[in-house]
Write a protein that holds these residues in place. Structure first.
Motif, PDB file in Angstrom:
ATOM      1  N   TRP A 106       0.785  -1.229   0.000  1.00  0.00           N
ATOM      2  CA  TRP A 106       0.000   0.000   0.000  1.00  0.00           C
ATOM      3  C   TRP A 106       0.825   1.292   0.000  1.00  0.00           C
ATOM      4  CZ3 TRP A 106      -4.532   1.293  -1.577  1.00  0.00           C
ATOM      5  CH2 TRP A 106      -5.059   2.532  -1.232  1.00  0.00           C
ATOM      6  N   TYR A 116      -5.825  -8.816   1.639  1.00  0.00           N
ATOM      7  CA  TYR A 116      -6.591  -7.732   2.249  1.00  0.00           C
ATOM      8  C   TYR A 116      -8.079  -7.908   1.979  1.00  0.00           C
ATOM      9  CZ  TYR A 116      -8.386  -2.873   2.532  1.00  0.00           C
ATOM     10  OH  TYR A 116      -9.103  -1.737   2.805  1.00  0.00           O
ATOM     11  N   CYS A 126     -11.822  -0.067   1.535  1.00  0.00           N
ATOM     12  CA  CYS A 126     -11.656   1.392   1.654  1.00  0.00           C
ATOM     13  C   CYS A 126     -11.536   2.042   0.272  1.00  0.00           C
ATOM     14  CB  CYS A 126     -10.443   1.721   2.511  1.00  0.00           C
ATOM     15  SG  CYS A 126     -10.684   1.377   4.266  1.00  0.00           S
ATOM     16  N   ALA A 127     -10.848   1.393  -0.650  1.00  0.00           N
ATOM     17  CA  ALA A 127     -10.709   1.983  -1.991  1.00  0.00           C
ATOM     18  C   ALA A 127     -12.068   2.005  -2.690  1.00  0.00           C
ATOM     19  CB  ALA A 127      -9.688   1.211  -2.812  1.00  0.00           C
ATOM     20  N   ASP A 140      -9.966  -4.635   7.150  1.00  0.00           N
ATOM     21  CA  ASP A 140      -9.954  -3.185   7.287  1.00  0.00           C
ATOM     22  C   ASP A 140     -11.384  -2.657   7.318  1.00  0.00           C
ATOM     23  OD1 ASP A 140      -8.892  -0.663   7.256  1.00  0.00           O
ATOM     24  OD2 ASP A 140      -8.183  -0.731   5.186  1.00  0.00           O
ATOM     25  N   ASN A 144      -8.042  -3.448  11.356  1.00  0.00           N
ATOM     26  CA  ASN A 144      -8.018  -1.996  11.489  1.00  0.00           C
ATOM     27  C   ASN A 144      -9.456  -1.554  11.737  1.00  0.00           C
ATOM     28  OD1 ASN A 144      -7.628   0.726  11.419  1.00  0.00           O
ATOM     29  ND2 ASN A 144      -7.229   0.840   9.208  1.00  0.00           N
ATOM     30  N   SER A 192     -10.455   2.741  10.054  1.00  0.00           N
ATOM     31  CA  SER A 192     -10.495   3.348   8.728  1.00  0.00           C
ATOM     32  C   SER A 192     -11.876   3.896   8.385  1.00  0.00           C
ATOM     33  CB  SER A 192     -10.047   2.346   7.657  1.00  0.00           C
ATOM     34  OG  SER A 192     -10.642   1.101   7.870  1.00  0.00           O
ATOM     35  N   ARG A 229      -4.643  -2.123  14.477  1.00  0.00           N
ATOM     36  CA  ARG A 229      -4.177  -0.753  14.248  1.00  0.00           C
ATOM     37  C   ARG A 229      -4.654   0.158  15.367  1.00  0.00           C
ATOM     38  NH1 ARG A 229      -3.893   0.765   8.846  1.00  0.00           N
ATOM     39  NH2 ARG A 229      -4.355   2.842   9.626  1.00  0.00           N
ATOM     40  N   MET A 265       2.220   0.817   9.227  1.00  0.00           N
ATOM     41  CA  MET A 265       3.403   0.354   8.507  1.00  0.00           C
ATOM     42  C   MET A 265       4.556   1.350   8.569  1.00  0.00           C
ATOM     43  SD  MET A 265       1.337  -1.290   5.322  1.00  0.00           S
ATOM     44  CE  MET A 265       0.205   0.036   5.078  1.00  0.00           C
TER      45      MET A 265
END
Ligand code: GLA
Length: 437
Positions: free
Chosen positions: A59, A136, A144-145, A179, A213, A216, A237, A282
């Motif tokens: 990422w 992922y 998320c994208a 995520d 996570n 997000s 996270r 990260m």
């Protein structure tokens, strides 16, 4: 590092978009509130990550611009650079690897243009080089994208958890990054969604690192810092996304600089232990930024602070630099064996602030009875930072051996410890009582 520039541009767009939403909705920049209760039951996935996971993720340098070739090159570079042998084992494909629609029976498929042989072939390539493979997904209906419109479709795992876990296990996945990617963060909903996938992973019988996570796209204080997720996930996270910046300064509901993430995560390390690690996100070591923006890239000193403090906090070490462009300074930093040994120390004792140092000095006990002391300068000018072996919690001794973990320089002290520390730099000292004198 053209890939890095592309990703950093995307990061700025993310920061700007989040700031707009934050201003519109009036989300406060209050510090996270710690709660004591531990969520979940015992260790999430038995037998994995007895020390903090180490690896590399697509990422930070590539964003959505990924392919089998990017992953294969990264795997090759991990081997040829010595990073694999230094401990970096997981090669993780982040968002945007999938076809935007599920296939027959609801099964996830790789994007055929960028992963033409499918994900099992990528996993095989990675495994053949002595590495492990990560992938992922999201517990909601969009990653998320997809939520942000950067990638088409709705292929989140909601309602498909058992099938997706079986698919991943079948492909040879060893690590799942899961995520949240939704604006609301009701604890009951998060708990049941993250627990559903944890149970589905358990049911596969494959030892899969479960990296979550909860933060997000959440329009509130990040739940990853509020709650102790150690019974739900292998690693979780603590903040919003790391950027190649010292500090962003827009509050906890936005992307973060490494100083901000350090300050949020340092008080949480008593939640760390075999199989459960707080994750300050990260590494930005060697990741290109865009000078003159909110994400200018880290200076050499700031890279030492990130790598050294992540190690002191026993954080997962997931590199994000464009590995085909790895330079010797980045490689030397990422493979520093003595700093990695701090990260991986089997005791996993919490890092604690040394009293009366204004948060500039943190220390941690190592399994061999030594201690590591970190002197961090948050100022923009060099400054002197002083403490002592006694203040750092070392047992009384006539003298102490001191080793600087960046330079390898050895010295002896009868108590005082200190150094002049450059702007945003961290001096990392390993100290052993010497009772032979
Ligand atoms: C979130 C995560 C990032 C990355 C992106 C992918 O922002 O926090 O680490 O996985 O999603 O879209």
């Amino acid at each position: 590092m053209s890939g890095g520039r592309t990703a950093s541009g995307a990061l700025i767009a993310v920061v700007t978009a989040v700031l707009t939403v934050v201003l519109l909705l009036g989300v406060t920049a209050a510090a996270p509130i710690r709660t004591s209760g531990r969520l979940g039951d015992g260790v999430a996935i038995a037998g994995v990550a007895l020390t903090p996971p180490m690896g590399w993720n697509t990422w930070n340098s590539y964003g959505c611009d990924i392919s089998a070739r990017v992953v294969q090159q990264a795997a090759d570079a991990l081997v040829s650079s010595g990073m694999r042998d230094a401990g970096y084992r997981y090669v993780i494909v982040d968002d945007c690897w999938f076809e935007p629609a599920r296939g027959p029976g609801g099964v996830l498929r790789a994007d055929p243009a960028r992963f033409p042989q499918g994900m099992r072939a990528v996993a095989d390539y990675v495994h053949a080089r002595g590495l492990k493979f990560g992938i992922y997904e999201s517990p909601n209906d969009r990653t998320c994208a997809q939520l942000g419109g950067a990638y088409p479709g709705r292929t989140g795992s909601a309602g498909h958890e058992a099938l997706d876990a079986r698919t991943f296990a079948d492909w040879g996945v060893d690590y799942l990054k899961y995520d949240w990617c939704a604006p609301e963060s009701d604890l009951d909903r998060q708990l049941s969604a993250f627990t559903r996938m944890r149970d589905a992973l358990r049911d596969t019988g494959r030892p899969i690192v479960y990296s979550i996570n909860a933060n997000s796209d959440v329009l509130a204080v990040p739940p990853g810092a509020i709650y102790d997720w150690s019974g739900i996930a292998t690693m979780w996270r603590t903040t919003n996304d790391v950027t190649p910046a010292w500090a962003i300064g827009l509050g906890v509901a936005t992307s973060q600089g490494i100083r901000e993430i350090l300050d949020t995560t340092a008080p949480l390390t008593d939640r760390a232990g075999p199989g459960h690690w707080p994750d300050p996100d990260m590494l930005e070591v060697g990741v290109a930024g865009v000078p003159g923006t909110l994400t200018p890239g880290l200076t050499a000193a700031e890279q030492r602070t990130q790598f050294g403090m992540w190690a002191l906090l026993a954080a997962p070490l997931i590199a994000g630099n464009a590995l085909p462009y790895l330079d010797s300074a980045t490689r030397a930093l990422l493979t520093n064996p003595e700093v990695i040994a701090v990260d991986q120390d089997s005791l996993a004792a919490p890092a604690t602030a040394v009293p009366d140092t204004g948060g500039k000095v943190l220390r941690r006990t190592m399994s061999d009875g030594s201690a590591v002391v970190a002197l961090t300068n948050r100022d923009r000018a060099a400054t002197r930072i002083d403490t002592s072996a006694a203040a750092a919690g070392l047992p009384a001794a006539p003298r102490y051996e001191v080793r600087d973990l960046w330079t390898g320089a050895a010295s002896v002290t009868d108590g005082p410890l200190g150094a002049t520390v450059a702007a945003h730099d961290t001096v990392l000292l390993r100290i052993r009582p010497d009772t032979s004198a």
